[in-house]
Design a protein around this motif. Structure first.
Motif, PDB file in Angstrom:
ATOM      1  N   ARG A  21      36.129  47.932  35.117  1.00  0.00           N
ATOM      2  CA  ARG A  21      36.016  47.614  36.546  1.00  0.00           C
ATOM      3  C   ARG A  21      36.659  46.282  36.907  1.00  0.00           C
ATOM      4  NH1 ARG A  21      30.894  50.047  35.779  1.00  0.00           N
ATOM      5  NH2 ARG A  21      29.880  48.034  35.432  1.00  0.00           N
ATOM      6  N   ASN A  22      36.900  45.443  35.915  1.00  0.00           N
ATOM      7  CA  ASN A  22      37.476  44.122  36.190  1.00  0.00           C
ATOM      8  C   ASN A  22      38.710  43.875  35.328  1.00  0.00           C
ATOM      9  OD1 ASN A  22      35.095  42.699  37.875  1.00  0.00           O
ATOM     10  ND2 ASN A  22      34.198  43.918  36.226  1.00  0.00           N
ATOM     11  N   THR A  25      41.939  41.229  36.324  1.00  0.00           N
ATOM     12  CA  THR A  25      41.746  39.792  36.095  1.00  0.00           C
ATOM     13  C   THR A  25      41.457  39.499  34.636  1.00  0.00           C
ATOM     14  OG1 THR A  25      40.895  39.494  38.337  1.00  0.00           O
ATOM     15  CG2 THR A  25      40.389  37.770  36.739  1.00  0.00           C
ATOM     16  N   ALA A  88      31.763  38.992  36.546  1.00  0.00           N
ATOM     17  CA  ALA A  88      31.785  40.453  36.667  1.00  0.00           C
ATOM     18  C   ALA A  88      30.385  41.045  36.573  1.00  0.00           C
ATOM     19  CB  ALA A  88      32.682  41.041  35.576  1.00  0.00           C
ATOM     20  N   ALA A  98      33.554  41.923  42.565  1.00  0.00           N
ATOM     21  CA  ALA A  98      33.689  40.601  41.941  1.00  0.00           C
ATOM     22  C   ALA A  98      34.462  39.642  42.832  1.00  0.00           C
ATOM     23  CB  ALA A  98      34.379  40.732  40.580  1.00  0.00           C
ATOM     24  N   ARG A  99      35.435  40.155  43.573  1.00  0.00           N
ATOM     25  CA  ARG A  99      36.223  39.277  44.446  1.00  0.00           C
ATOM     26  C   ARG A  99      35.382  38.694  45.571  1.00  0.00           C
ATOM     27  NH1 ARG A  99      37.911  44.505  45.479  1.00  0.00           N
ATOM     28  NH2 ARG A  99      37.477  45.293  47.583  1.00  0.00           N
TER      29      ARG A  99
END
Length: 267
Positions: A21-22, A25, A88, A98-99
């Motif tokens: 999911r992250n 980054t 996260a 997360a952003r």
């Protein structure tokens, strides 16, 4: 991230889900750090007169200090990536992207660098001494995750990371070591596969090293990201198992909508 005690398999799955999911980054940062690691190790390997394409070095070849240094650098990178996976896992538990939590403050990044340096030292010394690595690697490995998730200071993050690693029958310590060894085995198999490709190319050891080094970066990028994700999952799972984090969050959600700062507000 399930808020309940998890099995080893469920912890590994939760870590992979965090990476998935992250990934943009996390994998980008991991790739940069993995490349810098190889850049730092390259002249040291040359000074030790060792080429990765020549196969595994002998146990008493004088390469052991270089190996220990690599283990220390790996511990530093995995610890440092805990800042990204910490954000996260907070976003995951709070149910927000997360952003939405914003970027990392320069002060937090600087603290993470210091924590990574401290966490890498016992791993380096432990690897140099052999079996002592089993305690040195997990000693402060959760420090950056603690720094972000619990908003602790430098010394408190180190103390908290060590306490979490060794409590409850040293379960967190054991899972971190098992996770690292599992990825070490996968990376070793990948190395042997890429090394076998030398038979199909008319390249010497020095030239084929330039094929192996990007392969190291690729394999380490994935491994470091997943191990950092495991650290974040371990912190939440340990707090749920020992401290009743799930109960606290459920009660807090009844009083007001669950927001990203609820997890960080707990101790």
């Amino acid at each position: 991230m399930p808020l309940r005690p998890l099995t080893l398999g469920e912890l590994l799955d939760a870590a992979m889900q965090l990476v998935h999911r992250n990934g943009r980054t996390l994998l980008t940062v991991a790739a940069v750090l993995a490349a810098l690691e190889q850049l730092a190790l390259y002249p040291i390997r040359l000074a030790a007169d060792y080429q990765p394409a020549s196969g595994l070095p002998g146990l008493f070849s004088g390469y052991w200090p270089v190996f220990a240094l690599g283990m220390g650098l790996e511990a530093m990178i995995i610890t440092g990536l805990g800042l990204v996976t910490g954000r996260a896992v907070v976003a995951d538990v709070a149910g927000v992207p997360a952003r939405a939590l914003g970027g990392f403050r320069p002060g937090t990044v600087a603290k993470t660098v210091l924590l990574a340096l401290v966490a890498g030292l016992p791993a380096l010394l432990g690897a140099f001494l052999g079996p002592v690595w089993l305690a040195g690697y997990p000693l402060f490995g959760l420090a950056a995750v603690v720094l972000y998730v619990e908003r602790q200071g430098l010394l408190r993050s180190l103390g908290r990371a060590s306490a979490v690693a060794f409590r409850g029958g040293m379960r967190v310590l054991g899972v971190r070591v098992l996770g690292y060894l599992a990825w070490a085995l996968l990376r070793f198999g990948f190395y042997l596969g890429v090394l076998a490709g030398q038979d199909f190319l008319s390249l010497g050891d020095a030239d084929y090293g330039w094929v192996l080094i990007p392969s190291f970066v690729l394999a380490n990028t994935v491994a470091y990201a997943c191990l950092a994700g495991l650290d974040a999952a371990l912190l939440i799972e340990s707090r749920t198992r020992v401290e009743g984090l799930d109960i606290w969050l459920n009660r807090a959600a009844l009083r007001r909508p669950l927001s990203a700062d609820l997890l960080a507000a707990t101790r």
